[in-house]
Design an enzyme around this catalytic site. Structure first.
Site, PDB file in Angstrom:
ATOM      1  N   GLY A  50     -46.453  29.853   1.131  1.00 48.34           N
ATOM      2  CA  GLY A  50     -46.844  28.826  -0.115  1.00 48.34           C
ATOM      3  C   GLY A  50     -45.534  28.633  -0.855  1.00 48.34           C
ATOM      4  O   GLY A  50     -45.876  28.167  -2.238  1.00 48.34           O
ATOM      5  N   ASN A  54     -43.494  25.968  -0.975  1.00 50.44           N
ATOM      6  CA  ASN A  54     -43.461  24.659  -1.255  1.00 50.44           C
ATOM      7  C   ASN A  54     -44.639  24.318  -2.450  1.00 50.44           C
ATOM      8  O   ASN A  54     -44.520  23.636  -3.253  1.00 50.44           O
ATOM      9  CB  ASN A  54     -43.823  23.840  -0.154  1.00 50.44           C
ATOM     10  CG  ASN A  54     -42.614  23.414   0.676  1.00 50.44           C
ATOM     11  OD1 ASN A  54     -41.701  22.816   0.307  1.00 50.44           O
ATOM     12  ND2 ASN A  54     -42.451  23.863   1.869  1.00 50.44           N
ATOM     13  N   HIS A  68     -42.495  18.223   6.603  1.00 50.45           N
ATOM     14  CA  HIS A  68     -42.028  18.780   7.761  1.00 50.45           C
ATOM     15  C   HIS A  68     -40.664  19.227   7.697  1.00 50.45           C
ATOM     16  O   HIS A  68     -39.840  18.617   7.227  1.00 50.45           O
ATOM     17  CB  HIS A  68     -42.339  17.689   8.737  1.00 50.45           C
ATOM     18  CG  HIS A  68     -42.171  18.182  10.350  1.00 50.45           C
ATOM     19  ND1 HIS A  68     -42.855  18.943  10.897  1.00 50.45           N
ATOM     20  CD2 HIS A  68     -40.948  18.035  11.033  1.00 50.45           C
ATOM     21  CE1 HIS A  68     -42.300  19.310  12.127  1.00 50.45           C
ATOM     22  NE2 HIS A  68     -41.292  18.787  12.149  1.00 50.45           N
ATOM     23  N   GLU A 104     -36.730  21.027   1.122  1.00 54.62           N
ATOM     24  CA  GLU A 104     -38.218  20.904   1.020  1.00 54.62           C
ATOM     25  C   GLU A 104     -38.510  21.025  -0.652  1.00 54.62           C
ATOM     26  O   GLU A 104     -39.203  20.301  -0.885  1.00 54.62           O
ATOM     27  CB  GLU A 104     -38.868  21.933   1.704  1.00 54.62           C
ATOM     28  CG  GLU A 104     -38.586  21.758   3.160  1.00 54.62           C
ATOM     29  CD  GLU A 104     -39.362  22.790   3.973  1.00 54.62           C
ATOM     30  OE1 GLU A 104     -40.583  23.229   3.746  1.00 54.62           O
ATOM     31  OE2 GLU A 104     -38.883  23.379   5.086  1.00 54.62           O
TER      32      GLU A 104
HETATM   33  C1  GAR Z   1     -42.273  25.157   5.648  1.00 54.62           C
HETATM   34  O1  GAR Z   1     -40.860  24.982   6.179  1.00 54.62           O
HETATM   35  C2  GAR Z   1     -42.923  23.898   5.939  1.00 54.62           C
HETATM   36  O2  GAR Z   1     -42.116  22.618   6.100  1.00 54.62           O
HETATM   37  C3  GAR Z   1     -43.511  24.045   7.338  1.00 54.62           C
HETATM   38  O3  GAR Z   1     -43.851  25.380   7.175  1.00 54.62           O
HETATM   39  C4  GAR Z   1     -43.039  26.002   6.163  1.00 54.62           C
HETATM   40  C5  GAR Z   1     -44.052  26.567   5.371  1.00 54.62           C
HETATM   41  O4  GAR Z   1     -43.636  27.366   4.153  1.00 54.62           O
HETATM   42  N1  GAR Z   1     -44.296  23.181   7.567  1.00 54.62           N
HETATM   43  C6  GAR Z   1     -44.625  22.966   9.090  1.00 54.62           C
HETATM   44  O5  GAR Z   1     -44.046  23.444  10.126  1.00 54.62           O
HETATM   45  C7  GAR Z   1     -45.976  22.022   9.186  1.00 54.62           C
HETATM   46  N2  GAR Z   1     -45.751  21.496  10.568  1.00 54.62           N
HETATM   47  P1  GAR Z   1     -44.240  27.508   2.831  1.00 54.62           P
HETATM   48  O6  GAR Z   1     -45.802  27.991   3.191  1.00 54.62           O
HETATM   49  O7  GAR Z   1     -43.385  28.849   2.196  1.00 54.62           O
HETATM   50  O8  GAR Z   1     -44.408  26.230   1.893  1.00 54.62           O
END
Ligand code: GAR
Length: 205
Positions: A12, A14, A110, A181
């Site tokens: 989580g 992001n 992504h 991101e």
């Molecule tokens: C992030 O790097 C996001 O871009 C990726 O997973 C991670 C989640 O991090 N998402 C994908 O690969 C979706 N296809 P987070 O839970 O710390 O935000």
């Protein structure tokens, strides 16, 4: 007021970056009204508690079909009168019923420069492993609208990151998150809140 629903599966970070940007006023007139996690133990749920954001755990195995699972999420989002849905590290593929219910109102982040290293099978650390295996010198992150094609919707923002000689999947993931991101996702939501993407959808309030 833009009413946002966030879907998560894991850490989580992001979700945290977006919540911080809302709290410190960088994203005006916006509220996260519902956090949905696809897993019980997602750390994102702990982050949600700190911000007092209502949350629901909706797990695929608790439903007889993928369709019933997707309908449960749509119902929860509609009950909270959500205008826009953000996928933030959400590791399930949404059904066409879900996508139709929020057409042009679902965003995803992504961890690559789409169309490179995207589509089915490219998620999380796997993306960065593939980037290093291929030996590309530049990667990054993409915010895009979600449609029926995995990682295939309209691109709204991208930021490039240089791959370093001694990167591991983990160091590269961390840099892509920190420098791309966590910056572009809040920026896109800010644009949305300011009405710059208004042509795509109608607000409910
Ligand atoms: C992030 O790097 C996001 O871009 C990726 O997973 C991670 C989640 O991090 N998402 C994908 O690969 C979706 N296809 P987070 O839970 O710390 O935000």
């Amino acid at each position: 007021m833009l009413r946002v629903g966030v879907l998560v599966s894991g850490g989580g970070t992001n979700f945290q970056a977006i919540s911080d940007a809302i709290n410190n006023g960088k994203i005006p007139d916006t509220e996260i009204v519902l956090l949905i996690s696809s897993t019980k133990n997602a750390y994102a749920l702990e982050r949600g508690k700190v911000f007092n954001i209502p949350s629901k755990v909706i797990v695929r195995k608790d439903y007889p079909s993928a369709e019933a699972y997707n309908v449960a999420m749509v119902q929860a989002l509609n009950s909270s009168r959500v205008d826009v849905v953000l996928l933030a590290g959400f590791m399930k593929i949404l059904s066409s019923t879900f996508i139709q219910a929020f057409r042009n109102r679902i965003l995803n982040i992504h961890p690559s420069l789409i169309p490179a290293f995207s589509g089915k099978g490219y998620y999380g650390l796997k993306v960065h492993e593939a980037v290093l295996k291929k030996g590309v010198k530049v990667t990054g992150a993409t915010v895009h609208l979600v449609n029926e094609e995995v990682d295939g919707g309209k691109i709204l923002a991208q930021k490039a990151i240089t791959v370093k000689e001694n990167d591991t999947p983990e160091t590269l993931q961390q840099r892509v998150m920190e420098e791309a991101e966590w910056q572009i996702y809040p920026e896109v939501l800010r644009d949305w809140a300011l009405g710059n993407y208004n042509y795509l959808f109608e607000r409910t309030s």
